[in-house]
Design a protein around this motif. Structure first.
Motif, PDB file in Angstrom:
ATOM      1  N   LYS A  81     -44.514 -62.280 -11.506  1.00  0.00           N
ATOM      2  CA  LYS A  81     -45.520 -61.392 -12.120  1.00  0.00           C
ATOM      3  C   LYS A  81     -44.855 -60.111 -12.628  1.00  0.00           C
ATOM      4  O   LYS A  81     -45.298 -59.527 -13.605  1.00  0.00           O
ATOM      5  CB  LYS A  81     -46.570 -61.008 -11.074  1.00  0.00           C
ATOM      6  CG  LYS A  81     -47.430 -62.162 -10.619  1.00  0.00           C
ATOM      7  CD  LYS A  81     -48.411 -61.671  -9.564  1.00  0.00           C
ATOM      8  CE  LYS A  81     -49.110 -62.831  -8.900  1.00  0.00           C
ATOM      9  NZ  LYS A  81     -49.794 -62.428  -7.661  1.00  0.00           N
ATOM     10  N   VAL A  82     -43.798 -59.661 -11.892  1.00  0.00           N
ATOM     11  CA  VAL A  82     -43.161 -58.376 -12.237  1.00  0.00           C
ATOM     12  C   VAL A  82     -41.644 -58.505 -12.171  1.00  0.00           C
ATOM     13  O   VAL A  82     -41.104 -59.064 -11.213  1.00  0.00           O
ATOM     14  CB  VAL A  82     -43.588 -57.267 -11.229  1.00  0.00           C
ATOM     15  CG1 VAL A  82     -42.876 -55.950 -11.535  1.00  0.00           C
ATOM     16  CG2 VAL A  82     -45.090 -57.070 -11.233  1.00  0.00           C
ATOM     17  N   ILE A  83     -40.982 -57.956 -13.179  1.00  0.00           N
ATOM     18  CA  ILE A  83     -39.522 -57.809 -13.125  1.00  0.00           C
ATOM     19  C   ILE A  83     -39.219 -56.345 -12.838  1.00  0.00           C
ATOM     20  O   ILE A  83     -39.754 -55.446 -13.489  1.00  0.00           O
ATOM     21  CB  ILE A  83     -38.879 -58.184 -14.486  1.00  0.00           C
ATOM     22  CG1 ILE A  83     -38.867 -59.682 -14.699  1.00  0.00           C
ATOM     23  CG2 ILE A  83     -37.461 -57.630 -14.566  1.00  0.00           C
ATOM     24  CD1 ILE A  83     -37.804 -60.446 -13.931  1.00  0.00           C
ATOM     25  N   CYS A  84     -38.368 -56.141 -11.851  1.00  0.00           N
ATOM     26  CA  CYS A  84     -37.944 -54.791 -11.486  1.00  0.00           C
ATOM     27  C   CYS A  84     -36.442 -54.750 -11.763  1.00  0.00           C
ATOM     28  O   CYS A  84     -35.683 -55.450 -11.097  1.00  0.00           O
ATOM     29  CB  CYS A  84     -38.251 -54.637  -9.990  1.00  0.00           C
ATOM     30  SG  CYS A  84     -37.562 -53.192  -9.224  1.00  0.00           S
ATOM     31  N   THR A  85     -36.027 -53.994 -12.775  1.00  0.00           N
ATOM     32  CA  THR A  85     -34.619 -54.083 -13.171  1.00  0.00           C
ATOM     33  C   THR A  85     -33.816 -52.804 -12.955  1.00  0.00           C
ATOM     34  O   THR A  85     -34.261 -51.713 -13.318  1.00  0.00           O
ATOM     35  CB  THR A  85     -34.462 -54.545 -14.647  1.00  0.00           C
ATOM     36  OG1 THR A  85     -33.099 -54.321 -15.060  1.00  0.00           O
ATOM     37  CG2 THR A  85     -35.371 -53.783 -15.589  1.00  0.00           C
ATOM     38  N   THR A  86     -32.629 -53.005 -12.383  1.00  0.00           N
ATOM     39  CA  THR A  86     -31.674 -51.901 -12.237  1.00  0.00           C
ATOM     40  C   THR A  86     -30.384 -52.243 -12.982  1.00  0.00           C
ATOM     41  O   THR A  86     -29.326 -51.723 -12.654  1.00  0.00           O
ATOM     42  CB  THR A  86     -31.354 -51.647 -10.749  1.00  0.00           C
ATOM     43  OG1 THR A  86     -30.823 -52.868 -10.207  1.00  0.00           O
ATOM     44  CG2 THR A  86     -32.568 -51.218  -9.973  1.00  0.00           C
ATOM     45  N   VAL A  87     -30.484 -53.142 -13.952  1.00  0.00           N
ATOM     46  CA  VAL A  87     -29.308 -53.498 -14.749  1.00  0.00           C
ATOM     47  C   VAL A  87     -29.177 -52.481 -15.895  1.00  0.00           C
ATOM     48  O   VAL A  87     -29.914 -52.523 -16.862  1.00  0.00           O
ATOM     49  CB  VAL A  87     -29.427 -54.948 -15.294  1.00  0.00           C
ATOM     50  CG1 VAL A  87     -28.250 -55.266 -16.216  1.00  0.00           C
ATOM     51  CG2 VAL A  87     -29.459 -55.938 -14.144  1.00  0.00           C
ATOM     52  N   GLY A  88     -28.254 -51.549 -15.714  1.00  0.00           N
ATOM     53  CA  GLY A  88     -28.073 -50.500 -16.715  1.00  0.00           C
ATOM     54  C   GLY A  88     -26.598 -50.311 -17.003  1.00  0.00           C
ATOM     55  O   GLY A  88     -25.759 -50.832 -16.274  1.00  0.00           O
ATOM     56  N   PRO A  89     -26.222 -49.549 -18.057  1.00  0.00           N
ATOM     57  CA  PRO A  89     -27.077 -48.850 -18.999  1.00  0.00           C
ATOM     58  C   PRO A  89     -28.063 -49.800 -19.699  1.00  0.00           C
ATOM     59  O   PRO A  89     -27.674 -50.874 -20.157  1.00  0.00           O
ATOM     60  CB  PRO A  89     -26.092 -48.263 -20.020  1.00  0.00           C
ATOM     61  CG  PRO A  89     -24.761 -48.271 -19.345  1.00  0.00           C
ATOM     62  CD  PRO A  89     -24.784 -49.361 -18.358  1.00  0.00           C
ATOM     63  N   TYR A  90     -29.292 -49.342 -19.792  1.00  0.00           N
ATOM     64  CA  TYR A  90     -30.331 -50.185 -20.376  1.00  0.00           C
ATOM     65  C   TYR A  90     -30.076 -50.416 -21.867  1.00  0.00           C
ATOM     66  O   TYR A  90     -30.405 -51.478 -22.395  1.00  0.00           O
ATOM     67  CB  TYR A  90     -31.718 -49.564 -20.125  1.00  0.00           C
ATOM     68  CG  TYR A  90     -32.062 -49.588 -18.650  1.00  0.00           C
ATOM     69  CD1 TYR A  90     -32.687 -50.691 -18.074  1.00  0.00           C
ATOM     70  CD2 TYR A  90     -31.716 -48.533 -17.816  1.00  0.00           C
ATOM     71  CE1 TYR A  90     -32.973 -50.739 -16.714  1.00  0.00           C
ATOM     72  CE2 TYR A  90     -31.991 -48.563 -16.454  1.00  0.00           C
ATOM     73  CZ  TYR A  90     -32.614 -49.666 -15.906  1.00  0.00           C
ATOM     74  OH  TYR A  90     -32.880 -49.711 -14.567  1.00  0.00           O
ATOM     75  N   ALA A  91     -29.493 -49.414 -22.531  1.00  0.00           N
ATOM     76  CA  ALA A  91     -29.204 -49.579 -23.961  1.00  0.00           C
ATOM     77  C   ALA A  91     -28.189 -50.699 -24.174  1.00  0.00           C
ATOM     78  O   ALA A  91     -28.143 -51.309 -25.235  1.00  0.00           O
ATOM     79  CB  ALA A  91     -28.678 -48.269 -24.545  1.00  0.00           C
ATOM     80  N   LYS A  92     -27.396 -50.984 -23.156  1.00  0.00           N
ATOM     81  CA  LYS A  92     -26.368 -52.020 -23.267  1.00  0.00           C
ATOM     82  C   LYS A  92     -26.906 -53.386 -22.833  1.00  0.00           C
ATOM     83  O   LYS A  92     -26.636 -54.402 -23.444  1.00  0.00           O
ATOM     84  CB  LYS A  92     -25.217 -51.605 -22.350  1.00  0.00           C
ATOM     85  CG  LYS A  92     -23.873 -52.177 -22.646  1.00  0.00           C
ATOM     86  CD  LYS A  92     -22.839 -51.385 -21.830  1.00  0.00           C
ATOM     87  CE  LYS A  92     -21.512 -52.075 -21.742  1.00  0.00           C
ATOM     88  NZ  LYS A  92     -20.635 -51.363 -20.788  1.00  0.00           N
ATOM     89  N   TYR A  93     -27.695 -53.397 -21.761  1.00  0.00           N
ATOM     90  CA  TYR A  93     -28.070 -54.675 -21.151  1.00  0.00           C
ATOM     91  C   TYR A  93     -29.574 -54.980 -21.152  1.00  0.00           C
ATOM     92  O   TYR A  93     -29.974 -56.058 -20.703  1.00  0.00           O
ATOM     93  CB  TYR A  93     -27.640 -54.705 -19.672  1.00  0.00           C
ATOM     94  CG  TYR A  93     -26.180 -54.457 -19.424  1.00  0.00           C
ATOM     95  CD1 TYR A  93     -25.203 -55.291 -19.970  1.00  0.00           C
ATOM     96  CD2 TYR A  93     -25.768 -53.401 -18.611  1.00  0.00           C
ATOM     97  CE1 TYR A  93     -23.865 -55.078 -19.719  1.00  0.00           C
ATOM     98  CE2 TYR A  93     -24.422 -53.186 -18.344  1.00  0.00           C
ATOM     99  CZ  TYR A  93     -23.472 -54.020 -18.907  1.00  0.00           C
ATOM    100  OH  TYR A  93     -22.155 -53.810 -18.652  1.00  0.00           O
ATOM    101  N   GLY A  94     -30.415 -54.020 -21.575  1.00  0.00           N
ATOM    102  CA  GLY A  94     -31.841 -54.152 -21.257  1.00  0.00           C
ATOM    103  C   GLY A  94     -32.767 -54.746 -22.300  1.00  0.00           C
ATOM    104  O   GLY A  94     -33.858 -55.208 -21.961  1.00  0.00           O
TER     105      GLY A  94
END
Ligand SMILES: NC(=O)c1ccc[n+]([C@@H]2O[C@H](COP(=O)([O-])OP(=O)(O)OC[C@H]3O[C@@H](n4cnc5c(N)ncnc54)[C@H](OP(=O)(O)O)[C@@H]3O)[C@@H](O)[C@H]2O)c1
Length: 407
Positions: A81-94
């Motif tokens: 239902k929800v994705i909680c993401t800490t994969v950053g930099p977000y501009a690179k990976y998000g």
């Protein structure tokens, strides 16, 4: 949202410094496979397995998804239902993850403080996410929950106690103790790098209303403070606050998305308090040094290389003892419509960037998965996506306290 999904939440990036803290918090607070169904995800099964072994247990499911592989992202987001993401930099990976969430109607929360990337996501996905009744919620950490939820809370209090809006709110950081991680530093560098390369991105980053809807990017606020000045509201010297660049824009976007419930003439700014008298002024310059150094370190310069060398690398950050000894204390000086004054405080019980941030992000994800939420969708802010439900969780579970004083 499709209720028949395997999980309530998937934490993507659980092998990273902050992702591990989020997973550890969820495990301690909610267990595994009980009322909250959740899993960890990332690109490297060896690393994820060792996270399970070190801080969780084998009952927490593990999912593989790489930011470069859209199919793996689509498969992952369809399961939850929800994705909680800490994969950053977000501009690179998000970006591909946001696309997958919008397409598959999966709510999303992150820790992005990267103004230029959030702008891009708004432009590309706000309309579609709105049509799909999907909540894409950025900035669910120290930037920008205490500011955004602090202002939301104050507006509720002034309406209830005085039947008025707060017309001007000045947030002052009265104290904070914590450190920085390699991932956060890499993300800050990415904003500087992109703003240096591209004039259009630079304009978004310096525009106080840079995250407002197009055509609604003006108002009474000016740029964030960049020098040391005497502040009449707090009777103290104040200087720049690094996170003002994202926080103030998130607060102004909340106002715009809520049909200007704070008023079209609402004003908001942030700064760091350094104290009274000559000592306060000297302390102000001292506190501003890291901000000026980080802001002026041009990509490729010797200064930038030196800072790269001394700061933590991706995967590293403040240790447990420092996180637990950390705290923050934010003061809000308030002017109401009739000119009368009020005061509020937001206090957090661990270091802002990681201990407290991990709890705020985890509770945002649980809130998106489990709570009754405002009828809003699109690329949202914490307050416009979750409102009172999040306020309640922050106070009950995440170690934040909100206090209001009418004077
Ligand atoms: N807003 C706030 O208050 C706040 C506070 C803290 C952090 N943050 C932000 O949170 C982000 C993470 O910070 P951090 O210190 O936790 O960073 P980190 O330790 O470097 O972790 C980054 C994570 O991203 C994963 N990753 C990298 N490339 C990937 C790819 N191609 N596909 C899938 N996963 C990939 C890494 O996986 P591997 O382990 O496999 O390399 C790791 O799990 C940063 O953007 C930072 O600015 C914001």
């Amino acid at each position: 949202m499709n209720q028949l999904r395997d999980y309530d939440i998937i934490v993507w990036g659980a092998s990273g410094f902050t992702g591990k803290l989020v997973a550890e918090y969820l495990f301690k607070k909610y267990g595994s496979n009980k009322n909250l169904k959740w899993a960890i995800a990332g690109r490297n099964s060896l690393k994820l397995n060792s996270v399970r072994k070190d801080i969780l247990d084998s009952t927490v499911p593990l999912i593989l998804a790489d930011s470069n592989d859209s199919q793996s992202l689509n498969e992952m987001v369809k399961k939850t239902k929800v994705i909680c993401t800490t994969v950053g930099p977000y501009a690179k990976y998000g970006s591909k993850l946001v696309a997958a969430c919008v397409e598959n109607k999966t709510h999303y929360c992150d820790l992005a403080g990267e103004v230029q990337w959030i702008r891009k996501m708004i432009d590309q996905y706000h309309k579609e996410a709105k049509n799909n009744n999907t909540k894409i919620v950025n900035s669910c950490g120290f930037d920008s929950i205490p500011s955004d939820m602090g202002v939301y809370y104050i507006q509720k209090q002034t309406r209830a106690s005085k039947n008025q809006r707060a017309k001007l709110i000045e947030m002052r950081v009265a104290g904070a103790k914590g450190g920085i991680s390699g991932g956060t530093y890499e993300s800050l560098s990415k904003v500087n790098e992109e703003a240096n390369k591209d004039k259009e991105i630079f304009k978004v980053v310096i525009n106080p209303y840079g995250l407002n809807p197009i055509g609604e990017q003006d108002g009474l606020d000016r740029s964030d403070l960049r020098k040391i000045i005497y502040d009449k509201s707090s009777n103290s010297w104040i200087g720049p606050f690094m996170m003002a660049a994202i926080n103030t824009k998130i607060v102004r976007r909340s106002n715009a998305l809520s049909n200007y419930s704070y008023g079209k003439d609402f004003m908001y700014n942030e700064a760091t308090l350094s104290g009274k008298g000559i000592l306060g002024k000297i302390k102000g310059y001292f506190l501003a040094i890291p901000v000026f150094l980080l802001m002026s370190a041009k990509p490729g310069s010797i200064l930038k290389k030196f800072i790269d060398f001394i700061l933590p690398k991706p995967g590293e950050g403040p240790n447990k003892k420092d996180r637990e000894a950390g705290f923050y204390n934010l003061r809000f000086y308030i002017t109401l419509e009739d000119g009368s004054k009020a005061f509020a405080k937001v206090i957090g019980d661990m270091d802002p960037g990681y201990g407290s941030t991990a709890k705020m992000l985890a509770e945002s994800a649980v809130c998106l998965a489990k709570d009754e939420l405002p009828d809003s969708s699109g690329v949202l802010t914490p307050s416009t996506a979750m409102g009172d439900a999040l306020l309640d969780r922050l106070e009950k579970n995440a170690g934040l306290s909100f206090n209001f004083n009418n004077k």
